[in-house]
Structure formats: C-alpha cells, structure tokens
Design an enzyme around this catalytic site. Structure first.
Site, PDB file in Angstrom:
ATOM      1  N   LYS A  79      24.025 -71.445 -41.896  1.00  0.00           N
ATOM      2  CA  LYS A  79      23.786 -70.200 -41.400  1.00  0.00           C
ATOM      3  C   LYS A  79      24.274 -69.078 -42.356  1.00  0.00           C
ATOM      4  O   LYS A  79      25.298 -69.141 -42.978  1.00  0.00           O
ATOM      5  CB  LYS A  79      24.407 -70.470 -39.879  1.00  0.00           C
ATOM      6  CG  LYS A  79      24.023 -69.134 -38.987  1.00  0.00           C
ATOM      7  CD  LYS A  79      24.794 -69.256 -37.700  1.00  0.00           C
ATOM      8  CE  LYS A  79      24.628 -67.932 -36.806  1.00  0.00           C
ATOM      9  NZ  LYS A  79      25.210 -68.412 -35.500  1.00  0.00           N
ATOM     10  N   SER A 154      22.095 -67.581 -31.471  1.00  0.00           N
ATOM     11  CA  SER A 154      21.953 -67.083 -32.750  1.00  0.00           C
ATOM     12  C   SER A 154      21.672 -67.870 -33.951  1.00  0.00           C
ATOM     13  O   SER A 154      21.081 -67.467 -34.710  1.00  0.00           O
ATOM     14  CB  SER A 154      23.020 -66.170 -32.842  1.00  0.00           C
ATOM     15  OG  SER A 154      24.008 -66.828 -33.356  1.00  0.00           O
ATOM     16  N   SER A 178      25.324 -70.456 -29.083  1.00  0.00           N
ATOM     17  CA  SER A 178      24.413 -70.356 -30.399  1.00  0.00           C
ATOM     18  C   SER A 178      24.375 -71.593 -31.178  1.00  0.00           C
ATOM     19  O   SER A 178      23.330 -71.474 -32.034  1.00  0.00           O
ATOM     20  CB  SER A 178      25.106 -69.452 -31.340  1.00  0.00           C
ATOM     21  OG  SER A 178      24.780 -67.738 -30.906  1.00  0.00           O
TER      22      SER A 178
HETATM   23  N1  GLN Z   1      24.085 -65.391 -27.192  1.00  0.00           N
HETATM   24  C1  GLN Z   1      25.309 -65.309 -27.080  1.00  0.00           C
HETATM   25  C2  GLN Z   1      25.576 -63.729 -27.409  1.00  0.00           C
HETATM   26  O1  GLN Z   1      24.610 -63.179 -27.931  1.00  0.00           O
HETATM   27  C3  GLN Z   1      26.160 -65.990 -28.054  1.00  0.00           C
HETATM   28  C4  GLN Z   1      26.176 -65.982 -29.316  1.00  0.00           C
HETATM   29  C5  GLN Z   1      26.811 -66.864 -30.149  1.00  0.00           C
HETATM   30  O2  GLN Z   1      27.331 -68.165 -29.597  1.00  0.00           O
HETATM   31  N2  GLN Z   1      27.006 -66.427 -31.129  1.00  0.00           N
HETATM   32  O3  GLN Z   1      26.926 -63.380 -27.653  1.00  0.00           O
END
Ligand code: GLN
Length: 492
Positions: A79, A154, A178
């Site tokens: 990532k 994400s 994410s």
């Molecule tokens: N979707 C969640 C957020 O927007 C989690 C994101 C993540 O785990 N990086 O904060």
C-alpha cells in the site's frame, strides 16, 4: 506454463524446486498488471525495472546455491502509505505526490529479506481515510468482480490486486477496517493483527493508537506465511511488542474445533443488513459447528451502538495532529507564498483532498478547549467500555463472528457525497481497532448478483493463531478465495 493464480507458498515451493525462475514469475505478474490495471487502477506506482533487476539477482543467488528465504520469488504489492526507499510514497495525496522516502518501512525490509519481490505501490484512499478508494488523488480503484463498483477501502488497491490475481500477497493498513472491509468486498482474506504485532516503522501515520499493517491473501496458509515474515519485535516502533512470536503455520494443523466456543454477536441483527450477508454469517457458523465448535450468543451493547461515534472522534483527533507535519516546508508539495503562514495555508489547501480536510477540521474541533471533555474525553471513556465488553466476551468464547461490512460492494459514486453513510461501512470493523484486537475477513459466499460477501472473525489479543485455525477449517470446506473473473467485464 504460467504461474498465474498460484499462492505465495506454492510459488516459493516451485522456485525452490527450480520449476520456475523468479524472473518468469515476476514477468507473469507484471503482464497481468499490464493487461488489467488500465481498467482497475489498483496501482499508483509500478516498479517494473527494479522488480526485474531484483528477480535476476535472486535467480543468480539461487543458482549459486544460496539458501532461499520463505518468500523467495513471491511477487508482492505494498500500500502506498508504507515507505519505500527511493520509490514514490504518496498516500494517494497531492501533498506527497513527489515524495521519495530516504528509508524503507520495517515491513518492506522484512519482505525483501524473506525473498519477496515488490512490484509496486497500490492505490488507496488519501491518507487511508475512506472505505471505497475513491478519495485518491490518482482516481478511483475498481472492483475486479464488477468494475462499476468500488473495491472497498482504504486499502482497495491492495485488495483488488490480490483478487484480480496480480500477486498472491499484498499489504494493507487498517485503522478502522481498511484491510477487512476491502477484503470482504473483493472476496479474499484480509487480516488485521493485534495492535503491536507488526512494526509500523515507516508506515505513514493516520491515527497512531489504531493503525496496524496486515496482509491480504487468497489462502490461509499465505496469511500465516506473511505473519511469520512480518511479526517480530522492532525497537524502532515503541508500540511493537517485544514478545517472541509463534510459528503461525503450526496453527493450520488443527483439524477439529471440538472444545472451541464461537460467539455470535447478537447486536448485528439489529442492523439493516443485506440478506446475503446474514446468510454468509449463518453459513460460516454452520461449518464451524459441523467441525465441532459450540456456538454461543454474545452481547456487545455499547460497542455496537457507540463504537462508530467514538472512532470518528478519536481517529480524526489523532489524524489532525499527525497531519500537522505536512506544512510545505518539510515534505512534498510546497506552494509559492510571500510569508510562512500563507505557505502553510496555500500548501495545505492545494495538497489535501476534501475528506482529509473534513477529518482535520473534525479532529481539531473535538480537541479544542471547551469541547475536549465533551467529545475527546467521552470517546476515550467509551473506548474503555468497549475494551471491557470484548474482554468479558473473550472470557466466555474463543472467537467472535460477525459480518465484516453491512453491504457488499457499492457503486462508484454512490456514497462519495454521503460521508456518514460511508462511515457506516465500518460499523463492525472499527470496534476491533478501538480494542486493539485481531480481526480477519473471510469470504462467506456471493450475493445473487455475484458479489463477494465477507464474514469477520475476531480473536482476543494475540489470538491470531486461534482465528487462523478456524479460518483453516473453513477453507477446507469452502476452498481458497477465487480470483475475480477477468476484471475486464462491464466497462462503461
Ligand atoms: N474507513 C475508515 C476511515 O475512513 C477506516 C479507515 C482505515 O482503516 N484506514 O476512517
């Protein structure tokens, strides 16, 4: 013969047996990326030349009889919020678009030491804020099961890359879901380890009390292999545990679940769930029960009603502090300005996207004097209660089962202007981060439209082995995760 579709463990075995050269494996992967990524947009950076050079080096080391590492020849994708020396690390943000880190993240060092070949960096929501990989300065990533839909986020690029068969293993980060949510939407495995299991040295911080790195894979064996390579003490990350880690492959030898208690979280039934998701949860429970586990209902009342609220105070609060360093002076983008204050303002205005600005505003607000107690302190108290609810549950059961996400992959554009609805996608995953626990998303089947459905297994602290054993039993019944059919369908 093509190496396409092989698991990492199979690749490592075949490379050791000299059935394939590392170069052949890497070329197969790069070709797959070349033919699909124009559609999927799972990649921000592809390091073709570097990967081929490294493959050649590994091949000559093998030829000269050097002992291979556990991942020798395995192509992997990382990532784009993990630092790679000399290779752009953008966090999918304009503010870091030209930034090349002077050092490698600990996980990058570990993968390379084990013999893996990093092919590039995957698309993501900017600074890991989002659940759809639409909040990317490099355009949205598409779901290989249906390219009109999101892959989740994400870490959507890493999930799509594994689901489309680019590579057998990719790394993601998980602050509130994410890794697990995109794994669920893409029909593969995604594991968020216990807070402190894997070093975060070189992971660009979003919310430091919640962030963890973990693997995506199509087999449980590859998850265990990844933990064997990545989970170790690291003095460069003070939050990383100094305890010895077990051999995670040992947990896959378990054949029966007799004597194991699995908790089903009662409150998820109060949610407006897609019916195929409830069906997926029931199916997984049935298989575990047939393998000898006893199913018990467990209640997490505060967790399920207040977790989301607490997370969306704590995560933005930490983000607003972590992102203060992008000021146009030290990293990346720097706008022309007459004085220092306008340099800050102009750079941050041009460099950050809408969702990141929304988080910084929320985070600064909940930390401001006069509101700190009402929001931030209250959220911390709720976090304590959530941790206690999980501890109580794990005094009665070995693992917990619930959905990963309330819905399967949604359409690109469907939720992007509806942040609260988008935040709801993490209602079942983020409590696990608040309590610092390990969580794994496994595939529990498909909807009538053919979209993958994810089921989440949660374990107690350091309970990765426990959930890997259960996932292994499940995999024997359901088979490994499937590669999405084509990834080129339905282009519009
Ligand atoms: N979707 C969640 C957020 O927007 C989690 C994101 C993540 O785990 N990086 O904060």
């Amino acid at each position: 013969m093509s190496s396409h579709g092989l698991s990492a463990s199979e690749i490592a075995r075949k490379v050791r047996a000299r059935e394939f050269s590392v170069t052949e494996i890497v070329i197969d992967s790069l070709e797959r990326i070349g033919s699909l990524d124009g559609t999927l947009n799972a990649m921000i950076t592809i390091e073709r030349d570097r990967a081929l050079e490294r493959a050649a080096k590994l091949d000559s080391a093998l030829a000269s009889g050097e002992g291979p590492g556990p991942m020798t020849g395995v192509p992997v994708i990382v990532k784009d919020n993990m630092c790679t020396r000399g290779i752009p690390t953008t966090c999918a943000s304009r503010i870091l678009s030209d930034w090349k880190p002077p050092y490698n993240a600990a996980v990058v060092e570990d993968l390379e030491k084990a013999g893996a070949v990093i092919l590039g960096k995957s698309n993501m929501d900017e600074f890991a804020m989002g659940s759809s990989t639409e909040h990317s300065a490099y355009g949205p990533c598409r779901n290989p099961w249906d390219t009109t839909r999101v892959p989740g986020g994400s870490s959507g690029g890493s999930a799509a890359a594994v689901a489309a068969g680019y590579v057998p293993i990719a790394l993601g980060s998980d602050t509130g879901g994410s890794i697990r949510q995109p794994a669920s939407l893409c029909g593969i495995y995604g594991l968020k380890p216990t807070y402190g299991l894997i070093s975060r040295y070189g992971l660009i911080a979003f919310a430091s009390s919640l962030d963890q790195i973990g693997p995506f894979a199509r087999t449980v064996e590859d998850l265990a292999l990844s933990l064997n390579v990545l989970a170790r003490p690291d003095r460069k990350d003070s939050t990383c545990s100094s305890s010895e880690r077990p051999d995670y492959l040992d947990f896959l030898k378990v054949g029966s679940l007799s004597g194991k208690k699995v908790g089903i979280v009662r409150e998820f039934r109060d949610y407006d769930l897609h019916e195929d998701i409830s069906r997926g949860v029931e199916k997984v429970l049935r298989i575990l029960q047939n393998a000898g586990a006893v199913i018990e209902e467990v209640s997490l009342p505060v967790t399920m009603t207040s977790g989301l609220g607490a997370y969306y105070i704590i995560a933005p609060a930490e983000a607003s502090s972590n992102l203060a360093r992008y000021d146009g002076v030290r990293y990346g983008l720097s706008e022309e300005a007459e004085d220092l204050l306008s340099l800050y303002l102009k750079t941050r205005k041009a460099g950050f996207g809408t969702e990141v600005k929304r988080r910084i505003l929320t985070g600064t607000y909940v930390l401001s004097s006069g509101y700190y107690d009402a929001y931030y302190l209250t959220a911390q108290k709720v976090r304590q209660i959530i941790t206690r609810e999980f501890t109580e549950a794990f005094s009665r059961v070995h693992t917990l089962i619930m959905p990963t996400s309330p819905s399967p992959a949604f359409r690109i554009g469907e939720l992007v202007d509806d942040p609260i609805h988008m935040y709801m996608m993490d209602v079942f995953t983020l409590p696990v981060n608040l309590a610092g626990l390990p969580g794994l998303s496994v595939n529990g089947g498909y909807t009538s439209e053919g979209l993958p459905v994810g089921v989440q297994m949660v374990g107690p602290r350091w309970g990765e082995g426990e959930i890997l054993s259960m996932a292994g039993v499940l995999e024997r019944e359901l088979g490994p995760a499937r590669i999405a059919p084509g990834g080129l369908a339905d282009e519009n």
